[in-house]
Motif scaffolding. Structure first.
Motif, PDB file in Angstrom:
ATOM      1  N   SER A   1      57.020  43.976  31.227  1.00 39.58           N
ATOM      2  CA  SER A   1      57.293  44.325  32.622  1.00 39.58           C
ATOM      3  C   SER A   1      56.295  43.657  33.560  1.00 39.58           C
ATOM      4  O   SER A   1      55.229  43.194  33.153  1.00 39.58           O
ATOM      5  CB  SER A   1      57.230  45.842  32.815  1.00 39.58           C
ATOM      6  OG  SER A   1      55.882  46.298  32.691  1.00 39.58           O
ATOM      7  N   PHE A   2      56.654  43.630  34.833  1.00 44.50           N
ATOM      8  CA  PHE A   2      55.755  43.170  35.891  1.00 44.50           C
ATOM      9  C   PHE A   2      55.376  44.416  36.683  1.00 44.50           C
ATOM     10  O   PHE A   2      56.158  44.926  37.460  1.00 44.50           O
ATOM     11  CB  PHE A   2      56.458  42.150  36.790  1.00 44.50           C
ATOM     12  CG  PHE A   2      55.520  41.349  37.664  1.00 44.50           C
ATOM     13  CD1 PHE A   2      54.687  41.967  38.578  1.00 44.50           C
ATOM     14  CD2 PHE A   2      55.483  39.968  37.568  1.00 44.50           C
ATOM     15  CE1 PHE A   2      53.829  41.229  39.383  1.00 44.50           C
ATOM     16  CE2 PHE A   2      54.633  39.215  38.367  1.00 44.50           C
ATOM     17  CZ  PHE A   2      53.807  39.844  39.277  1.00 44.50           C
ATOM     18  N   THR A   3      54.164  44.921  36.441  1.00 40.68           N
ATOM     19  CA  THR A   3      53.697  46.142  37.080  1.00 40.68           C
ATOM     20  C   THR A   3      52.631  45.801  38.108  1.00 40.68           C
ATOM     21  O   THR A   3      51.687  45.077  37.813  1.00 40.68           O
ATOM     22  CB  THR A   3      53.134  47.126  36.041  1.00 40.68           C
ATOM     23  OG1 THR A   3      54.201  47.572  35.197  1.00 40.68           O
ATOM     24  CG2 THR A   3      52.502  48.340  36.718  1.00 40.68           C
ATOM     25  N   VAL A   4      52.793  46.325  39.307  1.00 41.03           N
ATOM     26  CA  VAL A   4      51.842  46.081  40.391  1.00 41.03           C
ATOM     27  C   VAL A   4      51.075  47.357  40.690  1.00 41.03           C
ATOM     28  O   VAL A   4      51.678  48.422  40.906  1.00 41.03           O
ATOM     29  CB  VAL A   4      52.558  45.587  41.663  1.00 41.03           C
ATOM     30  CG1 VAL A   4      51.576  45.516  42.836  1.00 41.03           C
ATOM     31  CG2 VAL A   4      53.178  44.222  41.433  1.00 41.03           C
ATOM     32  N   LEU A   5      49.736  47.255  40.687  1.00 38.65           N
ATOM     33  CA  LEU A   5      48.884  48.342  41.155  1.00 38.65           C
ATOM     34  C   LEU A   5      48.636  48.100  42.637  1.00 38.65           C
ATOM     35  O   LEU A   5      48.006  47.112  43.023  1.00 38.65           O
ATOM     36  CB  LEU A   5      47.562  48.360  40.389  1.00 38.65           C
ATOM     37  CG  LEU A   5      47.640  48.438  38.856  1.00 38.65           C
ATOM     38  CD1 LEU A   5      46.232  48.510  38.264  1.00 38.65           C
ATOM     39  CD2 LEU A   5      48.475  49.623  38.408  1.00 38.65           C
ATOM     40  N   LEU A   6      49.137  48.991  43.470  1.00 34.27           N
ATOM     41  CA  LEU A   6      49.134  48.814  44.912  1.00 34.27           C
ATOM     42  C   LEU A   6      48.364  49.942  45.577  1.00 34.27           C
ATOM     43  O   LEU A   6      48.421  51.087  45.129  1.00 34.27           O
ATOM     44  CB  LEU A   6      50.583  48.804  45.426  1.00 34.27           C
ATOM     45  CG  LEU A   6      50.824  48.746  46.934  1.00 34.27           C
ATOM     46  CD1 LEU A   6      50.382  47.398  47.506  1.00 34.27           C
ATOM     47  CD2 LEU A   6      52.298  49.007  47.239  1.00 34.27           C
ATOM     48  N   GLY A   7      47.663  49.616  46.647  1.00 32.91           N
ATOM     49  CA  GLY A   7      46.969  50.659  47.390  1.00 32.91           C
ATOM     50  C   GLY A   7      45.953  50.065  48.335  1.00 32.91           C
ATOM     51  O   GLY A   7      45.657  48.868  48.297  1.00 32.91           O
ATOM     52  N   PRO A   8      45.377  50.893  49.202  1.00 32.69           N
ATOM     53  CA  PRO A   8      44.372  50.413  50.152  1.00 32.69           C
ATOM     54  C   PRO A   8      43.054  50.121  49.450  1.00 32.69           C
ATOM     55  O   PRO A   8      42.853  50.468  48.280  1.00 32.69           O
ATOM     56  CB  PRO A   8      44.242  51.589  51.131  1.00 32.69           C
ATOM     57  CG  PRO A   8      44.576  52.792  50.303  1.00 32.69           C
ATOM     58  CD  PRO A   8      45.647  52.338  49.351  1.00 32.69           C
ATOM     59  N   SER A   9      42.145  49.494  50.159  1.00 36.15           N
ATOM     60  CA  SER A   9      40.817  49.211  49.602  1.00 36.15           C
ATOM     61  C   SER A   9      40.140  50.508  49.184  1.00 36.15           C
ATOM     62  O   SER A   9      40.208  51.515  49.899  1.00 36.15           O
ATOM     63  CB  SER A   9      39.955  48.487  50.639  1.00 36.15           C
ATOM     64  OG  SER A   9      40.524  47.236  50.972  1.00 36.15           O
ATOM     65  N   GLY A  10      39.514  50.490  48.009  1.00 33.01           N
ATOM     66  CA  GLY A  10      38.797  51.663  47.527  1.00 33.01           C
ATOM     67  C   GLY A  10      39.643  52.688  46.822  1.00 33.01           C
ATOM     68  O   GLY A  10      39.149  53.768  46.481  1.00 33.01           O
ATOM     69  N   CYS A  11      40.918  52.369  46.544  1.00 33.02           N
ATOM     70  CA  CYS A  11      41.793  53.373  45.919  1.00 33.02           C
ATOM     71  C   CYS A  11      41.631  53.420  44.400  1.00 33.02           C
ATOM     72  O   CYS A  11      42.144  54.336  43.754  1.00 33.02           O
ATOM     73  CB  CYS A  11      43.254  53.117  46.281  1.00 33.02           C
ATOM     74  SG  CYS A  11      43.959  51.643  45.500  1.00 33.02           S
ATOM     75  N   GLY A  12      40.958  52.419  43.807  1.00 35.21           N
ATOM     76  CA  GLY A  12      40.742  52.418  42.359  1.00 35.21           C
ATOM     77  C   GLY A  12      41.592  51.438  41.586  1.00 35.21           C
ATOM     78  O   GLY A  12      41.508  51.373  40.359  1.00 35.21           O
ATOM     79  N   LYS A  13      42.386  50.626  42.285  1.00 33.11           N
ATOM     80  CA  LYS A  13      43.300  49.721  41.578  1.00 33.11           C
ATOM     81  C   LYS A  13      42.564  48.620  40.815  1.00 33.11           C
ATOM     82  O   LYS A  13      42.899  48.323  39.662  1.00 33.11           O
ATOM     83  CB  LYS A  13      44.327  49.131  42.543  1.00 33.11           C
ATOM     84  CG  LYS A  13      43.762  48.388  43.744  1.00 33.11           C
ATOM     85  CD  LYS A  13      44.861  48.017  44.732  1.00 33.11           C
ATOM     86  CE  LYS A  13      44.316  47.147  45.869  1.00 33.11           C
ATOM     87  NZ  LYS A  13      43.325  47.881  46.709  1.00 33.11           N
ATOM     88  N   SER A  14      41.554  48.000  41.440  1.00 34.97           N
ATOM     89  CA  SER A  14      40.810  46.943  40.747  1.00 34.97           C
ATOM     90  C   SER A  14      39.962  47.510  39.615  1.00 34.97           C
ATOM     91  O   SER A  14      39.817  46.885  38.560  1.00 34.97           O
ATOM     92  CB  SER A  14      39.922  46.176  41.734  1.00 34.97           C
ATOM     93  OG  SER A  14      40.706  45.386  42.610  1.00 34.97           O
ATOM     94  N   THR A  15      39.406  48.698  39.821  1.00 36.72           N
ATOM     95  CA  THR A  15      38.641  49.338  38.754  1.00 36.72           C
ATOM     96  C   THR A  15      39.538  49.627  37.558  1.00 36.72           C
ATOM     97  O   THR A  15      39.140  49.430  36.400  1.00 36.72           O
ATOM     98  CB  THR A  15      37.997  50.638  39.261  1.00 36.72           C
ATOM     99  OG1 THR A  15      37.130  50.338  40.367  1.00 36.72           O
ATOM    100  CG2 THR A  15      37.189  51.319  38.170  1.00 36.72           C
ATOM    101  N   THR A  16      40.760  50.083  37.822  1.00 36.20           N
ATOM    102  CA  THR A  16      41.710  50.324  36.741  1.00 36.20           C
ATOM    103  C   THR A  16      42.006  49.042  35.985  1.00 36.20           C
ATOM    104  O   THR A  16      42.029  49.015  34.746  1.00 36.20           O
ATOM    105  CB  THR A  16      43.021  50.916  37.308  1.00 36.20           C
ATOM    106  OG1 THR A  16      42.732  52.163  37.959  1.00 36.20           O
ATOM    107  CG2 THR A  16      44.040  51.142  36.213  1.00 36.20           C
TER     108      THR A  16
END
Length: 378
Positions: free
Chosen positions: A55-70
């Motif tokens: 699949s192509f899954t996108v982690l989306l959210g504002p800065s500081g939401c934890g997406k890059s850390t995830t």
């Protein structure tokens, strides 16, 4: 963001890595109760997530939401404090990053300055002792895809920022690993190239079948590329859905306003109702997208009356802000519509376009539409 090299590399004495035969497709990813804290702040707060294979899954959210850390925990660049991470049926929670058989690209280019474009792209293949003919075939394909064919003999210092980012992207793509991780890889490209790259990255992922986990704050990238959008907020998952569903049925006011341009109108329902509303309407928020608001006519009875407070001409469309009591309701009309500031407009809110949310919990309350319909003369 620190410079990060591709993790799909191995050398003499390195543990064996998973093969990257594209015909086998991607691997599924499962996060169970995964948590990461920075001091007293929970950057990622006990999230559970299933990412289907291929699949192509996108982690989306504002800065500081934890997406890059995830993403970095999936990559093995950040340790998981608690919880479990699985690739297919293998527990990789404590597995070193170099043994996870993934490819990745981040905002930072992390290119070898003394190597040419071609040498940077095929570096991982040479380390893994892929044959020269296979390296050259993959290089030709990737360079053509990314518009780098005429630049393969240049050094990174001779490239623009966008071209350098494409080289980093090519180095990840050429590995053809079962899992590919990308953290805002298109942020340094111009608008035209971003559009082209969105199409090409998606097409390549579908062709090769690897599992893509892609981080962005740009909802356009998310809804145009993803099979599955994971919307994050304050370290938690707000909603997981395909792009159409997350747009049509947002799970919360946050999701409703984050997805869609312009964002959904979210209004205090009590303030829209004349006279005592009674307990059935207390604490509810009413949502409707600007493109769904209609001007009343003989066929469409007026639900609300508003006064135009702002008009923003966008060419094909015009955004109109109307003051309704103490609140603002925005609608989208055709660019040629004759609307002026101070004008009074009768507005129709189609029942099937309405969204109800609990003001305290944020949860959808669709079952209460029958109760509030008469109050709004629907």
């Amino acid at each position: 963001m620190p410079h990060v090299m591709p993790l799909a590399l191995s050398g003499p004495g390195s543990p064996a890595l998973a093969t990257s035969d594209p015909s086998t497709g991607g691997q599924s990813i499962r996060l169970s109760g995964v948590t990461k804290t920075w001091g007293n702040t929970r950057a990622v707060d006990s999230i559970d997530l299933e990412i289907p294979a291929g699949s192509f899954t996108v982690l989306l959210g504002p800065s500081g939401c934890g997406k890059s850390t995830t993403l970095r925990m999936i990559a093995g660049l950040e340790p998981i404090e608690s919880g479990r991470l699985m690739f297919a049926d293998k527990d990789v929670t404590r597995l070193p990053a170099a043994q996870r058989a993934i490819s990745m690209v981040f905002q930072s280019y992390a290119l070898f300055p003394h190597l040419s474009v071609a040498e940077n792209i095929i570096f991982g293949l040479k380390v893994r002792r892929v044959s020269r003919s296979e390296r050259n075939a993959r290089l030709e394909r990737v360079a053509s895809l990314l518009g780098l064919s005429a630049l393969i003999h240049r050094k990174p210092s001779e490239l623009s920022g966008g071209q350098q980012q494409r080289v980093a992207l090519g180095r990840a793509i050429i590995a053809e690993r079962p899992i590919c991780l990308m953290d805002e890889p298109l942020s340094n490209l111009d608008a035209k190239l971003r559009h082209e790259m969105r199409v090409e990255i998606r097409a390549l992922q579908q062709q090769l079948g690897f599992t893509m986990v892609y981080v962005t704050h740009d909802q356009v990238e998310a809804i145009t590329m993803a099979d599955q959008v994971v919307l994050m907020n304050s370290g938690r998952i707000e909603q997981v859905a395909n792009p159409r569903d997350i747009y049509a049925r947002p799970a919360s006011p946050f999701a409703a306003r984050f997805i869609g341009t312009p964002p959904m109108n979210i209004l205090d329902l009590d303030a829209l109702i004349d006279g005592p509303a009674g307990p059935m309407a207390t604490g509810l928020l009413l949502g409707i997208r600007p493109e769904a608001v209609e001007r009343a006519s003989a066929e469409r009875s007026a639900t609300l009356r508003g006064t135009v407070s702002a008009v923003e001409f966008l060419g094909a469309d015009t955004l109109v802000d109307c003051t309704v009591g103490t609140q603002t309701l925005q609608l989208r009309v055709t660019g040629g519509a004759d609307v002026a500031r101070g004008q009074s407009l009768d507005l129709h809110l189609p029942r099937h376009e309405l969204h109800l949310f609990d003001a305290r919990t944020g949860q959808r309350q669709d079952h209460r539409l029958n109760e509030i319909g008469p109050l709004l003369r629907l």
